[in-house]
Motif scaffolding. Structure first.
Motif, mmCIF file in Angstrom:
data_model
loop_
_atom_site.group_PDB
_atom_site.id
_atom_site.type_symbol
_atom_site.label_atom_id
_atom_site.label_comp_id
_atom_site.label_asym_id
_atom_site.label_seq_id
_atom_site.Cartn_x
_atom_site.Cartn_y
_atom_site.Cartn_z
ATOM 1 N N HIS A 1 10.692 49.162 36.361
ATOM 2 C CA HIS A 1 11.001 48.412 35.302
ATOM 3 C C HIS A 1 9.969 47.163 35.042
ATOM 4 C CE1 HIS A 1 14.881 50.628 35.326
ATOM 5 N NE2 HIS A 1 14.996 50.179 34.101
ATOM 6 N N ALA A 2 9.423 46.554 36.310
ATOM 7 C CA ALA A 2 8.652 45.560 36.020
ATOM 8 C C ALA A 2 7.434 45.911 35.559
ATOM 9 C CB ALA A 2 8.617 44.833 37.522
ATOM 10 N N ALA A 3 6.818 47.285 36.442
ATOM 11 C CA ALA A 3 5.568 47.764 35.958
ATOM 12 C C ALA A 3 5.566 48.025 34.663
ATOM 13 C CB ALA A 3 5.210 48.958 36.933
ATOM 14 N N GLU A 4 6.772 48.867 34.089
ATOM 15 C CA GLU A 4 6.636 49.289 32.746
ATOM 16 C C GLU A 4 6.614 47.977 31.855
ATOM 17 O OE1 GLU A 4 9.531 51.834 29.752
ATOM 18 O OE2 GLU A 4 10.281 51.139 31.709
ATOM 19 N N SER A 5 7.276 47.108 32.148
ATOM 20 C CA SER A 5 7.401 45.709 31.212
ATOM 21 C C SER A 5 6.091 45.164 31.277
ATOM 22 C CB SER A 5 8.378 44.981 31.710
ATOM 23 O OG SER A 5 9.618 45.463 31.395
ATOM 24 N N LEU A 6 5.536 44.933 32.387
ATOM 25 C CA LEU A 6 4.027 44.385 32.280
ATOM 26 C C LEU A 6 2.997 45.188 31.507
ATOM 27 C CD1 LEU A 6 4.043 43.180 35.941
ATOM 28 C CD2 LEU A 6 4.018 41.596 33.874
ATOM 29 N N ALA A 7 2.974 46.697 31.626
ATOM 30 C CA ALA A 7 2.069 47.471 30.709
ATOM 31 C C ALA A 7 2.571 47.166 29.204
ATOM 32 C CB ALA A 7 2.299 48.695 31.057
#
Length: 852
Positions: free
Chosen positions: A123-129
């Motif tokens: 979820h963190a990687a998706e949100s940063l993207a």
């Protein structure tokens, strides 16, 4: 009988005009549906749980309905700061809702990604993207580790985030391969397709592959809907009417009743982002929840059907509001009629006054006995050009009303200019203000001043043309940018025509009319906004807005704007412009004496004060209007990022039919008012300071008039060509004006200050001081010298120039023994004038006695 007919026709014309003004502009999305869609997002954010709340809040932010988002999610953060993975969604919303704290929330999300054993990495990687942050920049080693590891959800989202970095081609190709490969896991393909839909950047070949792959996928599969969505949103312009795009859109519409929440949400977003008014029924069907979803298999862990369908309704509301924002508005035929009538009137004015000019003095100074009130209004209209008319509202939208505190210094400006500068100018009845410099400091200073003035005015006229066309005309009239040059030529051509025909009388007459149009346009805007809100107090801000920054009182050259800076900059600008600009001095000399010239300046200041206050209120009004009605903003536009375009946009979408054309004519009026004054005064300086100096041929009055008209034509064409280069200057409207237009204002006044107020000033010291003043102005404007802000160019370059000129003059006289000071040359010039122009022998004798 005829007079009655004329009255009846006039009354009929006014009735028709006001009937048109009462008409509303057609809208794809009606006000009731728009209101319900906004309420749906608000209720989704307030009453739903977790991710439904996050989605609704993000839709509100993306649509600029920001009210309540920050407050709601600060409470969510306090309540759910340790809940995985929902806390990632909370931080993602707060990073968008609170720009001042964005970095701190980005760091929280990044730490969740860097925790190898943490539950929130995906979820963190998706949100940063989604936030446009590159993990390749934020955490390069860990990113390399992930993209060299197994292909899973973490891999896809991390790879997606690297599309925000510098090297994106390879990452885009990898995502494309994942999305189009039928052998891959369906979830991986879905996520890759979603990343491509979010970012775009396809070549024509890649786009066609995506479109065809989406059509060939099994109907309703998750990869298919995101591939179709990516194809619709990122279709190349040349394929907007292609058969394959039509198939893509039809395939998406057919999926509006799919048994999948994700599919329905994606369809709603795709049709809203890139659909057409024909897609509104499909969006309404989703919004009305005509075929409710059952949540069992769709969202494990959620046991409320309402929550599942609320997510779809929120996405449909977003799609409806996005479709609403993408509507294009245009002027009605009545608006075009008003503008055309105005332009025709300006040409008629030029023709009328062309028959009254008999000499150069008539052309340049209006005979020297013009009405001081009319001349004062003309001076106001000249100084308050379309640059001010367009930039002041944008400045107050973005940075607040600090700049307008400068009007508090107007009484001091009036006193200093009226009693210290004007009397000195009126003693010498000259055609060009720069004759004064030659009398006191020599030919070289007059030539330098001429160069400064011409540079200033050519840049000024070029900027007026560029900004009027690019910021106002293209925005208001909705003209294709490819017609920019043609529009610029037309604007300048009409101005050249009536100016070169009528001279200063035509300029002053049209300026008086245009002053009324300018003020009327501002007042009309305030009335319409007040009517829209129901009262003046409803749109007037009750507190200092957060995006205006901190209000500061003192003087600080490294701060963009403080109260002290505004007062100082305003004082220096009016002092320098009134004391050195041919356009101002020309109008003083066009009156009978110092008293009437002072009255002219007072009228100009008073009118400027009123209009600046009006334009400040206009800025506040359009800020409130587009904050309350963000559906008039195009996708991607916000009140802060597009502050300069809000007033022109309001003219097109906010004013009633007919009134839009009137205010658009006001902006054209402001531009042509200033351009006409620039043409007249610039050609005057070229004629008096260059042509007559280097050519001694005398001309008959008729030939003189032909020559000055040809000169004005040359000036106009040169300014038109220069306008093509202004686009290279960076900054918002106000910054461009200060950098370009005001670059030579203080250096020019440095020459006059030394020539009028420093008795021991010498020509060569003044010459160096002028160059030094220009150098410091350029250094601040384009190289951020010593971190000084661009709005401090005027006071710093003036102070440096005066100090440098005074010191160098003192050294020139005391150390080098130069006796050719301003005081000596001025005294000798007075002696010469006592003999009269025809007494050549007496002048020669005096010259010998004084050593000249």
């Amino acid at each position: 009988m005829s007079s009655m007919l004329i009255r009846n026709l006039s009354m009929g014309a006014w009735v028709l005009f006001f009937a048109l003004a009462c008409q509303s502009r057609p809208s794809t999305v009606g006000p009731e549906l728009r209101k319900r869609a906004v309420q749906e997002l608000q209720q989704g954010m307030e009453k739903q749980e977790q991710w439904v709340k996050v989605h609704a809040a993000e839709y509100k932010l993306w649509l600029d309905y920001t009210d309540g988002v920050l407050e709601t999610f600060l409470l969510e953060e306090e309540k759910w700061d340790q809940l995985s993975p929902y806390r990632i969604g909370v931080w993602r919303v707060l990073a968008q809702a609170d720009p001042a704290s964005r970095d701190s929330y980005i760091q929280k999300i990044l730490r969740a990604f860097e925790d190898r054993n943490g539950p929130d990495r995906v979820h963190a990687a998706e949100s940063l993207a989604k936030l446009g942050e590159s993990l390749g920049d934020l955490s390069p080693e860990l990113t390399r580790e992930v993209v060299e590891g197994p292909v899973n959800s973490l891999y896809v989202y991390t790879l997606w985030s690297t599309l925000q970095g510098s090297d994106t081609a390879a990452a885009r190709e990898q995502l494309l391969d994942l999305a189009l490969n039928p052998e891959r896991d369906e979830i991986i393909r879905l996520q890759a397709a979603f990343a491509l839909r979010s970012e775009g950047g396809f070549s024509a070949t890649s786009w066609e592959k995506v479109a065809r792959a989406g059509l060939q996928e099994p109907q309703g599969s998750l990869p298919s809907v995101y591939l179709l969505s990516a194809a619709l949103i990122h279709a190349p312009e040349e394929d907007r009417n292609s058969p394959i795009l039509g198939e893509v859109k039809n395939a998406l519409r057919d999926l509006k009743e799919a048994p999948s929440k994700g599919v329905r949400m994606e369809i709603a977003q795709a049709l809203g982002t890139a659909g057409s008014p024909e897609d509104l029924p499909a969006l309404v069907a989703l919004f009305e929840n005509e075929n409710p979803l059952m949540p069992e298999a769709e969202v494990p862990g959620e046991d409320l059907q309402a929550g599942v369908n609320a997510d779809v309704r929120a996405a449909a509301a977003y799609g409806i509001l996005m479709l609403d924002r993408r509507q294009e508005y245009s002027l009605a035929w009545a608006d075009w009629f008003v503008v055309a009538a105005y332009l025709a009137g300006m040409v008629g004015v030029g023709y009328y006054f062309s028959r009254k000019n008999k000499s150069e003095r008539d052309y340049y100074l209006g005979g020297g006995k013009m009405n001081p009130v009319a001349v004062g209004l003309s001076l106001f209209a000249t100084l308050l050009s379309s640059l001010s008319y367009l930039s002041y509202p944008g400045e107050i939208v973005k940075y607040g009303p600090v700049i307008f505190s400068g009007v508090l210094v107007f009484p001091l400006v009036y006193y200093v200019v009226g009693w210290f500068l004007i009397p000195r100018f009126m003693k010498l009845r000259v055609t060009s203000a720069y004759e004064i410099l030659e009398i006191n400091l020599g030919v070289s200073i007059r030539v330098l001043a001429t160069f400064f003035f011409l540079s200033l005015r050519f840049l000024w006229m070029g900027t007026i043309i560029f900004i009027t066309v690019h910021t106002a005309i293209l925005a208001i009239f909705g003209v294709d940018p490819s017609y920019t040059l043609i529009i610029s030529i037309l604007l300048m051509g009409i101005t050249i025509f009536y100016t070169t025909l009528g001279g200063l009388k035509a300029v002053v007459f049209t300026d008086v009319i245009q002053s009324g149009v300018l003020m009327g346009g501002a007042i009309l805007t305030l009335l319409v906004v007040t009517f829209s809100f129901g009262s003046l107090s409803a749109w007037f801000p009750s507190e200092w807005l957060a995006h205006w920054g901190e209000l500061q009182l003192g003087v600080d050259a490294r701060e963009r704007l403080t109260i002290g800076n505004a007062l100082l900059t305003t004082f220096v600008w009016y002092l320098a412009s009134s004391g050195s600009d041919q356009m101002s001095i020309q109008r003083f000399l066009a009156t009978e004496n110092a008293r009437t010239a002072r009255k002219t300046f007072g009228v100009s200041l008073l009118t400027t004060f009123v209009v600046q206050i009006l334009l400040g209120l206009v800025g506040l009004a359009v800020l409130a209007y587009f904050t309350a009605f963000p559906h008039f903003l195009a996708p991607g536009e916000t009140v802060t990022t597009h502050a300069d375009q809000l007033f022109p946009k309001f003219i097109r979408v906010g004013l009633p039919v007919g009134i839009s054309g009137l205010v658009a004519a006001g902006i054209l009026a402001a531009a042509m008012s200033s351009l006409s004054s620039g043409l007249n005064s610039t050609s005057s300086v070229i004629s008096e300071d260059l042509i007559k100096r280097f050519t001694r041929k005398s001309r008959a009055p008729q030939k003189q008039m032909a020559a000055v008209r040809n000169l004005s034509l040359f000036v106009g064409v040169f300014a038109l060509l220069l306008s093509l280069l202004i686009s290279k200057v960076e900054g918002n409207l106000y910054d461009v004006i200060v950098k370009v237009v005001n670059l030579f204002v203080s250096p020019l006044f440095v020459l006059f200050f030394l020539a009028l107020f420093v008795p021991f000033a010498t020509g060569r010291a003044t010459f160096l001081a002028g160059l030094g003043s220009v150098a410091i102005a350029v250094a601040i404007a384009f190289f951020k010298f010593l971190g000084i802000e661009v709005l401090f160019i005027l006071p710093v370059s003036l102070g440096v120039g005066v100090l440098l000129g005074t010191i160098l003059s003192f050294l020139d006289v005391r150390l080098l023994g130069n006796t050719e000071t301003m005081e000596k040359r001025s005294r000798e010039s007075a002696i010469f004038k006592g003999f009269g122009e025809s007494d050549k022998s007496a002048r020669a004798d005096t010259g010998k006695r004084t050593g000249m």
